[in-house]
Design an enzyme around this catalytic site. Structure first.
Site, short mmCIF file in Angstrom:
data_model
loop_
_atom_site.label_atom_id
_atom_site.label_comp_id
_atom_site.label_asym_id
_atom_site.label_seq_id
_atom_site.Cartn_x
_atom_site.Cartn_y
_atom_site.Cartn_z
CB SER A 1 -0.76 -0.11 1.12
OG SER A 1 -0.17 -0.20 2.25
CG HIS B 1 -4.54 -1.96 -0.53
ND1 HIS B 1 -5.06 -0.20 -0.58
CD2 HIS B 1 -4.09 -1.59 0.70
CE1 HIS B 1 -5.22 -0.15 0.15
NE2 HIS B 1 -4.14 -0.91 1.41
CE LYS C 1 -7.65 -1.81 3.09
NZ LYS C 1 -7.27 -0.34 4.05
C1 LIG Z 1 -2.49 -4.72 3.61
C2 LIG Z 1 -3.59 -4.45 4.29
N1 LIG Z 1 -4.45 -5.88 4.89
C3 LIG Z 1 -5.10 -5.55 6.31
C4 LIG Z 1 -5.90 -3.72 5.99
C5 LIG Z 1 -6.93 -4.16 7.83
O1 LIG Z 1 -8.13 -4.13 6.92
P1 LIG Z 1 -9.76 -3.69 7.58
O2 LIG Z 1 -10.23 -2.58 7.25
O3 LIG Z 1 -10.63 -4.45 7.06
O4 LIG Z 1 -9.52 -4.08 8.86
C6 LIG Z 1 -5.78 -3.33 6.05
C7 LIG Z 1 -6.39 -2.17 5.53
O5 LIG Z 1 -6.85 -1.41 6.67
C8 LIG Z 1 -4.49 -3.00 4.63
O6 LIG Z 1 -4.39 -2.80 4.02
#
Ligand SMILES: Cc1ncc(COP(=O)(O)O)c(C=O)c1O
Lengths: 394, 380
Positions: A184, A212, A242
């Site tokens: 990200s 992502h 997202k």
């Molecule tokens: C690569 C990645 N994994 C996991 C998450 C966590 O996901 P969630 O927002 O559903 O908790 C995020 C971002 O928040 C992320 O960018």
């Protein structure tokens, strides 16, 4: 000595403030949209993860409202006791179909999926190999395991291979490779086919966090479809927070994986299940993605246009392969200043600075949105040009 | 910039002939103990470091882009002549055994002749001597050859120094301030660590890249991290209880030693057998003789922060002769994530290229950064 029970709160916060490491929160006054009201100003948003602009899609809103009417506001319990609703099961069936996998499981968040499942997949005597730039929820999940962790250099297959050899030589019982699908900060992709091939050689399990990538890559189905390795990824993990525009985590894979996961993930077993409206909206998001392919198409068109124009002006846009476009600026102070000036010019884009990235790699990270029109993009580009020249970034 | 009409830049080279001699004989530095070092069997290394540097300049085709100033004999003139460079000698030492005043006086003489950069071959002590004479009027650049090289004015190797000079000619490297750090050698040899900052010196700077990754969000305290590393190492050592354990310098290894129940010296190489210390602050000879009796051995070392050396800096006792007897599998490298964050690559420096190659062939090496947690890093 008399203790001061909470003195550290103020002291440690002050320490963060002194180093400018504290978060300054901006407030949205209204929905998350490509043009949103942020602290009294209508601005073009280039930093939300709402890639496809689904969070405001009429079908998602409608589905949520209907679920409130039919199922109420909350689920009443954890899934394992009395909070397992037909809506959850329908959603999971739909996720599995969408991802072309045997089964799927829905978690309250992506973080909960990583933090709950990862520590169960490996344990004493096992080895887990993890990319150095993996998301914090993976790092936290792996901290809970007794397996040996080997952190390999970012996207470095030779480094990964040496770690595999090492684990093999140490006679690890199980080996698992964990990687983000899309990273990200830079918007680059994991070398999924090579990782899967190496994993096969060593009999290792593969776990991709596609937070992502879902809704973005492979026509929206994610990194597995993008690289045509769907069946080779043992655990596909993702999020509805997202591109899907709602909230919630997911895993997809074999029925065996799902049976194992819901019986062992403590975050799933010990935390209340998602409210009906959320589950219903997630289902609607998948439905929209299948029936309206134009959102993903527009996201990539916008991305291509924006990147080309930015590079044409002389901005360094890193080596992104996705709608995440970093605007490399070097020094933290410049990135912060640029973000501030952009906001004044009506564009909301966040600076990413040390310690999130290296000291000389400060940037503004932009995230494209399918809902932005050509006019919106041109306006944003003009602002980048104006402020870029003013601050001598181009 | 002092540049001649012929386009050549005037630069000066000064070599501290006795720098680095203390290392293998377990003296920490040669300030005031050169004779003792020679008695213990130390051989000079500074001259060959100077040759490595000059040969690399030649290879890069830029040796004669400079007009050289230097000091007589072993202090630079000899090395330049051996590499076929023409130089002007602006200082000659009075006695054969050179001292820190000679380095200072030579540096002063370069300045009055007008030069753009002073290159020196030596360690932290030499850096201080050069700096005190040059006093930030021009940048200085160190070619590492000492026992201690903590100051920020050193290139990572003689070859890297030459490449930096090429960047400097090409306008890609400029002058920047680096910290001058030295230890109190008297205390250092007794096992006490007293680092002093002797101010900032102008030096040539190559933009470096430090990727931190996200491990830094790990909330564990420094002590907890060290504890985890120590537990990991102790667990690994328990698998070969009869092995000779050779422990390198530094606070990370010291912590591990303490946790194993030893009074580990902070700066020396200590050896243990069956949980009992058998040699404190051992020199190369002692280590070799222990290895003769106990060929099964484990070596625990920690890289020098930012430069990344695991051998060849601060632990010259662990020489090529020693490392030839050690299997790479038996080297345990330890470092906290915080130190790793500022240490992108792991390096070794030996006088025997074969030993260097043994490491470089490996390409990646695991570094223990916590309990059951390792980081794969590039080596070489
Ligand atoms: C690569 C990645 N994994 C996991 C998450 C966590 O996901 P969630 O927002 O559903 O908790 C995020 C971002 O928040 C992320 O960018």
């Amino acid at each position: 000595m008399k203790r001061d029970p909470c003195g550290f709160l103020k002291a440690e916060y002050q320490e963060l403030v002194d180093k400018s490491f504290n978060w300054q929160l901006r407030t949205l006054e209204g929905p998350s949209a490509p043009r949103a009201k942020v602290e009294g100003r209508k601005v073009i948003v280039l930093c939300s993860n709402n890639y496809l602009n689904l969070s405001n899609h009429p079908k998602l809103k409608e589905a949520a409202k209907k679920a409130v009417d039919s199922h109420g506001a909350g689920s009443g319990s954890v899934r394992a006791i009395a909070g397992n609703m037909d809506l959850h099961l329908q959603l999971e069936k739909k996720i599995a179909e969408f991802k072309h996998r045997e089964a799927a499981l829905y978690y309250q968040t992506g973080f909960a999926a990583n933090a709950g499942l990862l520590p169960q997949l490996v344990g004493e005597g096992d080895a887990v190999l993890t990319d150095e730039l993996n998301h914090g929820s993976i790092i936290d999940g792996l901290r809970l395991t007794k397996a040996k962790r080997a952190i390999y250099p970012h996207n470095d297959l030779a480094g990964l291979e040496s770690a595999l050899k090492q684990a093999d030589a140490e006679k690890a019982r199980r080996i698992m490779i964990v990687s983000d699908g899309v990273f990200s900060m830079d918007g680059d992709l994991a070398r999924a086919p090579d990782i899967c091939r190496l994993a096969e050689d060593f009999g290792a399990m593969t776990y991709f966090d596609d937070a992502h990538g879902e809704g973005v890559l492979g026509g929206g189905r994610g990194i597995g479809t993008h690289f045509n390795v769907e069946g080779k990824i043992h655990v596909e993990m993702g999020t509805f927070s997202k591109a899907f525009g709602v909230v919630g985590g997911l895993i997809a894979g074999s029925q065996g994986l799902v049976n194992f996961a819901y019986n062992k993930s403590r975050t799933w077993l010990l935390s209340g299940s998602a409210p009906p409206a959320t589950a219903a909206a997630c289902m609607a998001a998948l439905d929209v993605l299948e029936k309206e392919p134009e959102h993903v198409k527009r996201l990539w068109e916008n991305t291509a246009y924006f990147k080309k124009e930015m590079q044409g002006m002389g901005f360094d846009c890193g080596h992104s392969e996705t709608p995440i476009t970093p605007v490399m600026l070097g020094e933290s102070a410049l990135a912060k200043k640029m973000s501030e000036r952009m906001f004044q010019e009506g564009v909301f884009a966040l600076p990413i600075v040390f310690p999130m990235v290296a000291k000389d790699k400060a940037r503004i990270r932009t995230i494209m949105n399918a809902g932005l029109t050509k006019d919106d993009l041109n306006e944003a580009l003009r602002a980048f040009e104006k402020v870029g020249k003013e601050l001598k970034a181009i | 910039m002092v540049e001649k009409e012929n386009g050549k830049r005037i630069v000066a080279l000064v070599v501290n002939p006795i720098a680095g001699m203390g290392g293998k004989v377990a003296l920490k530095g040669t300030d005031g103990v050169a004779e003792e070092a020679v008695k213990r069997g130390a051989t000079p290394i500074a001259h060959s470091k100077a040759l490595h540097f000059l040969s690399k300049l030649k290879e890069l085709g830029i040796l004669d882009r400079f007009e050289w100033r230097t000091a007589a004999g072993e202090m630079g003139e000899g090395a330049l002549r051996e590499c076929g460079a023409i130089s002007t000698v602006s200082y000659s030492p009075q006695k054969r055994q050179t001292t820190s005043e000679d380095t200072q006086n030579a540096s002063k003489s370069f300045l009055s002749g007008g030069c753009a950069l002073v290159i020196f071959v030596g360690g932290d002590g030499t850096a201080r001597d050069v700096h005190s004479a040059v006093n930030n009027k021009v940048p200085i650049l160190g070619i590492p050859s000492g026992v201690k090289m903590h100051s920020g004015v050193f290139a990572v190797s003689p070859e890297a120094a030459a490449e930096l000079m090429a960047d400097w000619l090409g306008g890609k490297a400029g002058a920047q301030e680096g910290e001058l750090i030295d230890l109190d050698e008297e205390l250092y040899r007794k096992g006490e660590w007293k680092v002093m900052n002797f101010g900032l010196a102008l030096t040539l700077f190559e933009p470096s890249y430090v990727q931190l990754g996200k491990e830094m969000y790990e909330a564990a305290s420094h002590e907890d991290v060290l504890d985890g590393i120590a537990d990991h190492v102790i667990e690994a050592l328990a698998k070969t209880p009869d092995a000779l354990v050779i422990m390198g310098p530094g606070s990370t290894v010291e912590f591990i030693g303490k946790k194993m129940g030893f009074e580990k010296t902070l700066l020396g190489v200590d050896c243990a057998l069956g949980r009992k210390l058998v040699a404190k602050d051992a020199d190369e000879k002692t280590i070799l003789s222990l290895l003769g009796k106990h060929p099964k051995a484990k070596v625990i070392v920690s890289p020098i922060g930012s430069q990344g050396f695991i051998f060849g800096r601060g632990n010259l006792q662990l020489s090529s002769a020693v490392m030839r007897l050690i299997d790479l599998q038996d080297i345990i490298i330890v470092a906290t994530p915080a130190k790793l964050a500022s240490t992108p690559d792991i390096r070794v420096d030996f006088d025997d290229q074969e030993v260097v190659d043994k490491f470089n062939r490996k390409k990646y090496i695991p570094i223990v950064a916590g309990y059951h947690s390792s980081v794969m890093r590039k080596i070489g």
